[in-house]
Design a protein around this motif. Sequence first.
Motif, PDB file in Angstrom:
ATOM      1  N   LYS A  11      41.592  30.541  42.599  1.00 20.32           N
ATOM      2  CA  LYS A  11      40.201  30.065  42.634  1.00 20.32           C
ATOM      3  C   LYS A  11      39.285  31.147  43.218  1.00 20.32           C
ATOM      4  O   LYS A  11      38.282  31.535  42.605  1.00 20.32           O
ATOM      5  N   LYS A  12      39.660  31.678  44.366  1.00 22.87           N
ATOM      6  CA  LYS A  12      38.854  32.713  45.010  1.00 22.87           C
ATOM      7  C   LYS A  12      38.821  33.979  44.161  1.00 22.87           C
ATOM      8  O   LYS A  12      37.784  34.632  44.024  1.00 22.87           O
ATOM      9  N   GLY A  13      39.954  34.322  43.559  1.00 25.87           N
ATOM     10  CA  GLY A  13      40.036  35.541  42.766  1.00 25.87           C
ATOM     11  C   GLY A  13      39.056  35.576  41.615  1.00 25.87           C
ATOM     12  O   GLY A  13      38.417  36.598  41.350  1.00 25.87           O
ATOM     13  N   PHE A  14      38.892  34.438  40.927  1.00 24.73           N
ATOM     14  CA  PHE A  14      37.963  34.395  39.799  1.00 24.73           C
ATOM     15  C   PHE A  14      36.520  34.212  40.263  1.00 24.73           C
ATOM     16  O   PHE A  14      35.597  34.795  39.690  1.00 24.73           O
ATOM     17  N   GLU A  15      36.322  33.415  41.284  1.00 24.29           N
ATOM     18  CA  GLU A  15      34.950  33.141  41.726  1.00 24.29           C
ATOM     19  C   GLU A  15      34.301  34.353  42.368  1.00 24.29           C
ATOM     20  O   GLU A  15      33.089  34.498  42.339  1.00 24.29           O
ATOM     21  N   THR A  16      35.116  35.247  42.951  1.00 23.25           N
ATOM     22  CA  THR A  16      34.563  36.470  43.553  1.00 23.25           C
ATOM     23  C   THR A  16      34.554  37.635  42.575  1.00 23.25           C
ATOM     24  O   THR A  16      34.020  38.705  42.873  1.00 23.25           O
ATOM     25  N   GLY A  17      35.163  37.439  41.394  1.00 18.39           N
ATOM     26  CA  GLY A  17      35.239  38.521  40.418  1.00 18.39           C
ATOM     27  C   GLY A  17      36.360  39.501  40.690  1.00 18.39           C
ATOM     28  O   GLY A  17      36.448  40.547  40.041  1.00 18.39           O
ATOM     29  N   ASP A  18      37.231  39.179  41.648  1.00 16.29           N
ATOM     30  CA  ASP A  18      38.347  40.073  41.969  1.00 16.29           C
ATOM     31  C   ASP A  18      39.352  40.139  40.818  1.00 16.29           C
ATOM     32  O   ASP A  18      39.938  41.180  40.549  1.00 16.29           O
ATOM     33  N   ILE A  19      39.573  39.004  40.137  1.00 18.59           N
ATOM     34  CA  ILE A  19      40.449  38.971  38.959  1.00 18.59           C
ATOM     35  C   ILE A  19      39.567  39.065  37.721  1.00 18.59           C
ATOM     36  O   ILE A  19      38.647  38.265  37.534  1.00 18.59           O
ATOM     37  N   ASP A  20      39.842  40.057  36.876  1.00 22.41           N
ATOM     38  CA  ASP A  20      38.969  40.316  35.732  1.00 22.41           C
ATOM     39  C   ASP A  20      39.223  39.391  34.556  1.00 22.41           C
ATOM     40  O   ASP A  20      38.278  38.981  33.880  1.00 22.41           O
ATOM     41  N   CYS A  21      40.496  39.086  34.282  1.00 15.30           N
ATOM     42  CA  CYS A  21      40.753  38.176  33.175  1.00 15.30           C
ATOM     43  C   CYS A  21      42.116  37.521  33.316  1.00 15.30           C
ATOM     44  O   CYS A  21      42.977  38.003  34.049  1.00 15.30           O
ATOM     45  N   ALA A  22      42.269  36.403  32.615  1.00 13.36           N
ATOM     46  CA  ALA A  22      43.561  35.704  32.557  1.00 13.36           C
ATOM     47  C   ALA A  22      44.072  35.791  31.127  1.00 13.36           C
ATOM     48  O   ALA A  22      43.298  35.703  30.182  1.00 13.36           O
ATOM     49  N   VAL A  23      45.384  35.970  30.997  1.00 14.16           N
ATOM     50  CA  VAL A  23      46.007  36.062  29.683  1.00 14.16           C
ATOM     51  C   VAL A  23      46.794  34.781  29.430  1.00 14.16           C
ATOM     52  O   VAL A  23      47.650  34.405  30.232  1.00 14.16           O
TER      53      VAL A  23
END
Length: 505
Positions: free
Chosen positions: A426-438
């Motif tokens: 949740k934090k990874g996507f909301e902060t933009g730390d994770i760029d994409c999910a496959v």
Amino acid sequence: MNTGKVWLVGAGPGDVGLLTVKGMEILRQAEVVVYDSLVGQEILSRIPEQVRCINVGKRASHHTMPQEQINQVLVEEAKKGYRVVRLKGGDPFLFGRGGEELELLVKEGIPYEVVPGVTSPIAVPAYNGIPVTHRDFTSSVHIITGHKKQGAAYDIDFEALVRTKGTLVFLMGVSALSDICGSLLQAGMDKDMPAAILQKGTTAGQKRIVATISTLEEEVKRQGIETPAIIVVGRVCALSEEFAWHEKLPLSGYKVLVTRPRDLISSMAEKLRLMGAEVLELPAIRTEPVEENAQLLEVLEKLDTYQWTVFTSPTGVRVFFEKLQECHTDIRALAKLKIAAIGKGTTKALKERGIFADYMPEIFDGEALGRGLCELCEGTEKILLPRARMCNQEILTELSQKPGIQVDDIPIYDTFYETRDLIDRKKGFETGDIDCAVFTSASTVRGFREAAKGLDFTKVRAACIGRQTQAEADALGMETYRAREASIDSLLELVIELKGKTARK
């Protein structure tokens, strides 16, 4: 009572590829892992599911657990008989306080081993094109802790460091950058000496600022830097522009979340890493063979009554052939059958078992597979369809269009959602730390939904393998993109396009 054992394992600077082979083997056999904040997320995502993990924090000035308590945890867990891994960023004995942890283990008579780790003062400069030694510039390298107690003076002989004419690497010194640069200048260092600060080396967050010892602080204020970071001082820093290599990889600086089942995840993750991505292996689903599968056992006894066997996933292939072995039935029982596979991954799984598919549709989905089989069948065929219990019905809808075809749709494995919480999706996507999910199937999207409850899914950029997968992601409001064909290689090409923001939805 059996006393357990403790392994002090150096996790390296972040990139899972820099975790040693021995370290990975010990991690796989662990029962308890005690880890700190400097352990890379890639490595945390590889810890086996059944392992109990204890986060003890530890980053400069921010401690989840005091060192004395960490030492005690290691002793207590070992005394319960567990195989305990103390997983430490970098190397356990380089400013890692590994010696302090061993002192109590020795005192308590706990068996232990030490597994050295690739250390950041060597690896991080290397990932930034900085050789810490070079015969034309320097023949020594010196590693110094930049951390000091607030208000206290440095207990470092800066004049001696300057006299070495060697490369100086300061760890944990970002907050004291001004003091370090000022002290070196005061000790007689040339104000034009090249210097660099290297952020989050070997990960997707890697960033480099190169200046001189007199201008580095000003450049950091202008460009910004995040911790953890190291400071490198020496003439070798001037080589970084010429020797930089990691940032030239197509997926350098890109963090990708992979959601495939764990038994299928490694090949795709490895391909992403070879292209420079930081890859979080967080399976959204797991698969398990159907227990007490009387329906499948009955079918295996009359394989000669079928004209086709149709496989719709690599997992289906694996489970089917495992069940054949359990029943002491070899592949000669399939001699009179024609074999169909939904796509390249399933075809590859069959080839690994010595079987070449008779038919694979041009479009890798259930609808195309069913439509193609209808064209190949005369209308009196009997088809065996061993697959997941929870699956789409498109292939059955298409096959029903041809009168006379009989289909035995046999569930051979179940799909379960994974919800492990070592990495905060949740934090990874909301902060933009994770760029994409496959996502490689609709079920992985559903599993991700369960594992990331509370996430605003519009924040997720989704690389989807096919139409059904994309539809499932669209339903959650994700920003979705679909591979040109339903194959892993095409999906990898899509991720590269996403990094360059050239992908079409």
